[in-house]
Scaffold this motif. Structure first.
Motif, PDB file in Angstrom:
ATOM      1  N   TRP A 202       0.861  -1.185   0.000  1.00 33.16           N
ATOM      2  CA  TRP A 202       0.000   0.000   0.000  1.00 33.16           C
ATOM      3  C   TRP A 202       0.894   1.230   0.000  1.00 33.16           C
ATOM      4  O   TRP A 202       1.787   1.362   0.846  1.00 33.16           O
ATOM      5  CB  TRP A 202      -0.908   0.015   1.220  1.00 33.16           C
ATOM      6  N   VAL A 203       0.634   2.134  -0.941  1.00 32.70           N
ATOM      7  CA  VAL A 203       1.461   3.331  -1.116  1.00 32.70           C
ATOM      8  C   VAL A 203       0.573   4.563  -1.078  1.00 32.70           C
ATOM      9  O   VAL A 203      -0.444   4.626  -1.788  1.00 32.70           O
ATOM     10  CB  VAL A 203       2.239   3.276  -2.448  1.00 32.70           C
ATOM     11  N   LEU A 204       0.944   5.557  -0.263  1.00 29.14           N
ATOM     12  CA  LEU A 204       0.217   6.826  -0.215  1.00 29.14           C
ATOM     13  C   LEU A 204       0.899   7.812  -1.142  1.00 29.14           C
ATOM     14  O   LEU A 204       2.110   7.998  -1.090  1.00 29.14           O
ATOM     15  CB  LEU A 204       0.201   7.381   1.213  1.00 29.14           C
ATOM     16  N   SER A 205       0.097   8.453  -1.986  1.00 31.93           N
ATOM     17  CA  SER A 205       0.666   9.398  -2.941  1.00 31.93           C
ATOM     18  C   SER A 205      -0.271  10.568  -3.171  1.00 31.93           C
ATOM     19  O   SER A 205      -1.491  10.425  -3.126  1.00 31.93           O
ATOM     20  CB  SER A 205       0.946   8.710  -4.282  1.00 31.93           C
ATOM     21  N   GLY A 206       0.332  11.723  -3.432  1.00 34.30           N
ATOM     22  CA  GLY A 206      -0.425  12.910  -3.814  1.00 34.30           C
ATOM     23  C   GLY A 206      -0.108  13.356  -5.214  1.00 34.30           C
ATOM     24  O   GLY A 206      -0.429  14.481  -5.604  1.00 34.30           O
ATOM     25  N   HIS A 207       0.537  12.480  -5.981  1.00 31.28           N
ATOM     26  CA  HIS A 207       0.947  12.857  -7.334  1.00 31.28           C
ATOM     27  C   HIS A 207       0.761  11.671  -8.266  1.00 31.28           C
ATOM     28  O   HIS A 207       1.406  10.633  -8.113  1.00 31.28           O
ATOM     29  CB  HIS A 207       2.417  13.296  -7.326  1.00 31.28           C
ATOM     30  N   LYS A 208      -0.112  11.825  -9.250  1.00 33.69           N
ATOM     31  CA  LYS A 208      -0.456  10.719 -10.139  1.00 33.69           C
ATOM     32  C   LYS A 208       0.753  10.208 -10.916  1.00 33.69           C
ATOM     33  O   LYS A 208       0.947   8.996 -11.059  1.00 33.69           O
ATOM     34  CB  LYS A 208      -1.551  11.169 -11.098  1.00 33.69           C
ATOM     35  N   ALA A 209       1.586  11.132 -11.416  1.00 32.75           N
ATOM     36  CA  ALA A 209       2.738  10.721 -12.220  1.00 32.75           C
ATOM     37  C   ALA A 209       3.722   9.910 -11.392  1.00 32.75           C
ATOM     38  O   ALA A 209       4.311   8.930 -11.879  1.00 32.75           O
ATOM     39  CB  ALA A 209       3.417  11.949 -12.819  1.00 32.75           C
ATOM     40  N   ALA A 210       3.905  10.308 -10.131  1.00 35.40           N
ATOM     41  CA  ALA A 210       4.820   9.562  -9.266  1.00 35.40           C
ATOM     42  C   ALA A 210       4.307   8.146  -9.051  1.00 35.40           C
ATOM     43  O   ALA A 210       5.068   7.177  -9.127  1.00 35.40           O
ATOM     44  CB  ALA A 210       4.985  10.289  -7.935  1.00 35.40           C
ATOM     45  N   THR A 211       3.003   8.019  -8.812  1.00 37.23           N
ATOM     46  CA  THR A 211       2.419   6.701  -8.600  1.00 37.23           C
ATOM     47  C   THR A 211       2.541   5.840  -9.856  1.00 37.23           C
ATOM     48  O   THR A 211       2.872   4.654  -9.785  1.00 37.23           O
ATOM     49  CB  THR A 211       0.941   6.838  -8.198  1.00 37.23           C
ATOM     50  N   ALA A 212       2.301   6.446 -11.016  1.00 41.99           N
ATOM     51  CA  ALA A 212       2.383   5.698 -12.274  1.00 41.99           C
ATOM     52  C   ALA A 212       3.797   5.227 -12.563  1.00 41.99           C
ATOM     53  O   ALA A 212       3.990   4.220 -13.257  1.00 41.99           O
ATOM     54  CB  ALA A 212       1.876   6.568 -13.423  1.00 41.99           C
ATOM     55  N   SER A 213       4.796   5.929 -12.011  1.00 34.50           N
ATOM     56  CA  SER A 213       6.184   5.551 -12.270  1.00 34.50           C
ATOM     57  C   SER A 213       6.547   4.194 -11.673  1.00 34.50           C
ATOM     58  O   SER A 213       7.567   3.611 -12.030  1.00 34.50           O
ATOM     59  CB  SER A 213       7.135   6.619 -11.724  1.00 34.50           C
ATOM     60  N   LEU A 214       5.722   3.682 -10.776  1.00 33.35           N
ATOM     61  CA  LEU A 214       5.974   2.352 -10.216  1.00 33.35           C
ATOM     62  C   LEU A 214       5.766   1.257 -11.249  1.00 33.35           C
ATOM     63  O   LEU A 214       6.271   0.143 -11.098  1.00 33.35           O
ATOM     64  CB  LEU A 214       5.062   2.095  -9.010  1.00 33.35           C
ATOM     65  N   LYS A 215       4.972   1.561 -12.299  1.00 31.99           N
ATOM     66  CA  LYS A 215       4.680   0.581 -13.344  1.00 31.99           C
ATOM     67  C   LYS A 215       4.095  -0.706 -12.757  1.00 31.99           C
ATOM     68  O   LYS A 215       4.482  -1.819 -13.105  1.00 31.99           O
ATOM     69  CB  LYS A 215       5.921   0.285 -14.178  1.00 31.99           C
ATOM     70  N   LEU A 216       3.155  -0.518 -11.843  1.00 29.49           N
ATOM     71  CA  LEU A 216       2.443  -1.634 -11.229  1.00 29.49           C
ATOM     72  C   LEU A 216       0.947  -1.427 -11.395  1.00 29.49           C
ATOM     73  O   LEU A 216       0.476  -0.293 -11.370  1.00 29.49           O
ATOM     74  CB  LEU A 216       2.779  -1.739  -9.746  1.00 29.49           C
ATOM     75  N   LYS A 217       0.228  -2.506 -11.569  1.00 30.62           N
ATOM     76  CA  LYS A 217      -1.214  -2.421 -11.727  1.00 30.62           C
ATOM     77  C   LYS A 217      -1.882  -2.246 -10.373  1.00 30.62           C
ATOM     78  O   LYS A 217      -1.655  -3.006  -9.443  1.00 30.62           O
ATOM     79  CB  LYS A 217      -1.755  -3.683 -12.402  1.00 30.62           C
ATOM     80  N   ARG A 218      -2.723  -1.245 -10.292  1.00 31.25           N
ATOM     81  CA  ARG A 218      -3.438  -0.968  -9.060  1.00 31.25           C
ATOM     82  C   ARG A 218      -4.570  -1.964  -8.846  1.00 31.25           C
ATOM     83  O   ARG A 218      -5.305  -2.293  -9.755  1.00 31.25           O
ATOM     84  CB  ARG A 218      -4.015   0.454  -9.132  1.00 31.25           C
ATOM     85  N   ASN A 219      -4.721  -2.414  -7.600  1.00 33.59           N
ATOM     86  CA  ASN A 219      -5.829  -3.303  -7.258  1.00 33.59           C
ATOM     87  C   ASN A 219      -6.971  -2.574  -6.565  1.00 33.59           C
ATOM     88  O   ASN A 219      -8.129  -2.947  -6.700  1.00 33.59           O
ATOM     89  CB  ASN A 219      -5.338  -4.446  -6.361  1.00 33.59           C
ATOM     90  N   LYS A 220      -6.630  -1.547  -5.805  1.00 34.44           N
ATOM     91  CA  LYS A 220      -7.627  -0.820  -5.047  1.00 34.44           C
ATOM     92  C   LYS A 220      -7.083   0.575  -4.766  1.00 34.44           C
ATOM     93  O   LYS A 220      -5.873   0.776  -4.687  1.00 34.44           O
ATOM     94  CB  LYS A 220      -7.945  -1.552  -3.734  1.00 34.44           C
ATOM     95  N   MET A 221      -7.994   1.540  -4.605  1.00 30.66           N
ATOM     96  CA  MET A 221      -7.569   2.901  -4.324  1.00 30.66           C
ATOM     97  C   MET A 221      -8.580   3.575  -3.415  1.00 30.66           C
ATOM     98  O   MET A 221      -9.785   3.499  -3.631  1.00 30.66           O
ATOM     99  CB  MET A 221      -7.426   3.698  -5.624  1.00 30.66           C
ATOM    100  N   VAL A 222      -8.085   4.237  -2.352  1.00 30.63           N
ATOM    101  CA  VAL A 222      -8.939   4.950  -1.405  1.00 30.63           C
ATOM    102  C   VAL A 222      -8.583   6.436  -1.460  1.00 30.63           C
ATOM    103  O   VAL A 222      -7.461   6.805  -1.132  1.00 30.63           O
ATOM    104  CB  VAL A 222      -8.755   4.419   0.030  1.00 30.63           C
ATOM    105  N   PRO A 223      -9.513   7.321  -1.862  1.00 32.52           N
ATOM    106  CA  PRO A 223      -9.239   8.762  -1.863  1.00 32.52           C
ATOM    107  C   PRO A 223      -9.185   9.305  -0.432  1.00 32.52           C
ATOM    108  O   PRO A 223     -10.040   8.986   0.391  1.00 32.52           O
ATOM    109  CB  PRO A 223     -10.426   9.367  -2.627  1.00 32.52           C
ATOM    110  N   ILE A 224      -8.177  10.110  -0.149  1.00 31.24           N
ATOM    111  CA  ILE A 224      -7.983  10.725   1.164  1.00 31.24           C
ATOM    112  C   ILE A 224      -7.704  12.211   0.939  1.00 31.24           C
ATOM    113  O   ILE A 224      -7.035  12.586  -0.020  1.00 31.24           O
ATOM    114  CB  ILE A 224      -6.785  10.099   1.917  1.00 31.24           C
ATOM    115  N   GLN A 225      -8.213  13.042   1.841  1.00 27.32           N
ATOM    116  CA  GLN A 225      -7.926  14.472   1.741  1.00 27.32           C
ATOM    117  C   GLN A 225      -7.400  14.976   3.079  1.00 27.32           C
ATOM    118  O   GLN A 225      -8.008  14.775   4.127  1.00 27.32           O
ATOM    119  CB  GLN A 225      -9.175  15.274   1.366  1.00 27.32           C
ATOM    120  N   THR A 226      -6.242  15.628   3.046  1.00 23.52           N
ATOM    121  CA  THR A 226      -5.686  16.268   4.231  1.00 23.52           C
ATOM    122  C   THR A 226      -5.395  17.718   3.871  1.00 23.52           C
ATOM    123  O   THR A 226      -4.581  17.991   2.999  1.00 23.52           O
ATOM    124  CB  THR A 226      -4.390  15.589   4.696  1.00 23.52           C
ATOM    125  N   GLY A 227      -6.070  18.635   4.539  1.00 24.95           N
ATOM    126  CA  GLY A 227      -5.921  20.042   4.174  1.00 24.95           C
ATOM    127  C   GLY A 227      -6.407  20.250   2.756  1.00 24.95           C
ATOM    128  O   GLY A 227      -7.516  19.881   2.393  1.00 24.95           O
TER     129      GLY A 227
END
Length: 516
Positions: free
Chosen positions: A450-475
């Protein structure tokens, strides 16, 4: 700040002392002989037609949390006490429920994800709206049982504070559009009612009031609805555990409540509970954070593994107002001081049992925390020592690229919050490259990460298929808590060769925004 060193000392000695000495009720601000008591007869009793606030009957509650964690909070409440009912999410940042006083005290002791725990005092009807401070005064006078709210049951008065929270503020009437002055109007109205009944006024205490009131106003068509709550805990947020007091706070430190909620979403508490209840074979539970920073995730994971309640930790770390929270000072038909003492004693016994289970031959607990920055690791170790958890955690300081897994890490849950360019901007690309290498080339097949990210491009750089995603908002930050199941080497090579990532569309586990 003084801390007890060592887990066994923490639970065998320290917690017993507050049970004997820490539950002293603040003396009333008015002598019972000098003025007429709120609990005595009066020609004017506000809210007399409404149910007594001192009754032992179930009450309505509101628990708030970080936006996106309401499902985790609701699930958590279901497991705390059987007398918690009617649990319902209120948006993505709050949960309403009904509970007895005993159940609400258990929530105060055990909730890991909540920021505020509030008991409903009174609310406007759907068809009624407020427009100015005169309407506030009428509402307090007619709908609030001030006698039970501010009377201490012994002839004296309880201290109070008032905080106003404005929702949909553009639709609020001008006279109620400023939170400070609206709170002041509510406080003045309460004091006026008390003065009419007995000739004096309750004192205001900003730091540790007996009755911390929270007024929530919502604007609608130029008017306002009002829900008045009293907080079971002192002013401030329940996300603080206390183990970071006196230490430097990392600039990208994750709130403890967020870490707890993310771990629940990742199933860590479920893994721990399943292992604790499985007595027929040796239990192996493992969690690793390869980019742990100052350690929010690993510290909350250790508390869950040892079955240590946040309320107990706050008392242990001497957070002000926790040994004698406001709720036990309220007028009540029950002996709330005794109830609170029993709940804390039960929590202490559970923690002792949890630690014994971890040390037993039937359990193999592995908690690994790593970060390349020595300063962050030092903060992590200081916090873990203050919490009495350092002996449970294997701490290292190296580049995530060089981190290796061993046999004890089999079936390990990976959780992490790498830098993604907002509060931490240096070495973002290198960090995500190192994380990609660790997940794709080091972790065994079928590892859950499980990886927390605030940047789509950074997350995509893992080159892994996502199984699940939970939206979170802080500030003002929109984050995603993303689950990956590490695929086989053949599938990894295929993704690496194409250089593309196929993001799953709406899966059964996704909640809310699926824009990533």
């Amino acid at each position: 700040m003084a801390h007890c060193r060592g887990i066994s000392f923490f639970f065998a000695v320290w917690i017993i002392l507050p049970l004997a000495n820490g539950f002293i009720i603040n003396p009333p601000s008015v002598s019972r002989n000098s003025k007429t008591s709120l609990s005595a007869g009066s020609s004017h009793i506000a809210g007399e037609a409404h149910s007594s606030l001192s009754s032992s009957a179930p009450s309505s509650y509101l628990a708030t949390c970080i936006p996106g964690l309401a499902p985790a909070l609701a699930e958590e409440l279901e497991g705390i006490h059987p007398e918690i009912t009617d649990i319902s999410q209120s948006g993505n940042a709050a949960v309403t429920f009904t509970a007895t006083r005993e159940a609400s005290l258990n929530v105060l002791c055990w909730t890991r994800t909540a920021h505020r725990l509030l008991e409903l005092v009174a609310a406007t009807n759907q068809e009624d709206q407020l427009y100015d401070k005169n309407d506030i005064h009428t509402f307090i006078n007619q709908e609030v049982n001030v006698r039970d709210l501010l009377g201490d049951g012994m002839g004296g008065l309880l201290t109070l504070s008032v905080k106003a929270i404005l929702n949909n503020s553009r639709q609020l009437p001008k006279d109620l559009s400023h939170s400070h002055y609206t709170a002041l109007s509510i406080k003045n109205a309460l004091c006026d009612v008390v003065r009419d009944m007995r000739g004096d006024r309750p004192d205001v205490d900003i730091d540790n009031p007996d009755v911390p009131l929270v007024a929530m106003l919502r604007g609608y068509n130029g008017g306002a609805s009002l829900s008045l709550y009293r907080s079971l805990h002192p002013p401030g947020s329940l996300h603080k555990r206390g183990y970071r007091q006196g230490s430097a706070i990392h600039k990208a430190a994750m709130k403890e409540s967020l870490a707890a909620g993310l771990l629940m979403e990742a199933g860590w508490k479920g893994r721990v509970d399943a292992a604790r209840n499985g007595h027929d074979k040796k239990s192996n539970i493992c969690l690793i954070d390869p980019m742990a920073g100052s350690g929010s995730l690993i510290l909350e994971a250790a508390m869950m593994a040892a079955d240590i309640s946040p309320g107990l930790m706050r008392i242990r770390c001497q957070v002000p107002g926790q040994s004698s929270p406001p709720v036990i000072r309220w007028k009540s038909e029950l002996d709330t001081t005794k109830l609170w003492k029993e709940i804390l004693l039960d929590a202490s016994n559970r923690a002792k049992t949890g630690l014994e289970w971890i040390r037993s031959d039937q359990t193999q607990l592995v908690l690994r925390a790593n970060d390349i920055h020595a300063g962050a690791v030092e903060i992590l170790e200081d916090s873990a020592e203050a919490a009495g958890l350092l002996t449970l955690i294997d701490v290292s300081s190296m580049d995530c690229f060089d981190l290796q897994m061993n046999e004890k890490d089999a079936s390990c849950l990976v959780v992490t919050n790498p830098p993604w360019g907002v509060r931490l901007t240096e070495d973002v690309t290198m960090s995500w490259d190192a994380l990609r290498h660790f997940l794709r080339d080091v972790c065994p097949d079928n590892t859950e990460a499980w990886v927390l990210s605030g940047h789509k491009a950074a997350t995509a750089s893992l080159k892994l298929k996502r199984n699940k995603m939970v939206p979170i908002q802080t500030g003002d930050q929109d984050l995603r808590w993303v689950q990956y199941i590490i695929s086989s080497n053949q599938e990894r090579r295929k993704v690496h060769k194409t250089g593309k990532q196929t993001l799953s569309t709406s899966t059964s586990g996704d909640r809310g925004d699926d824009s990533w």
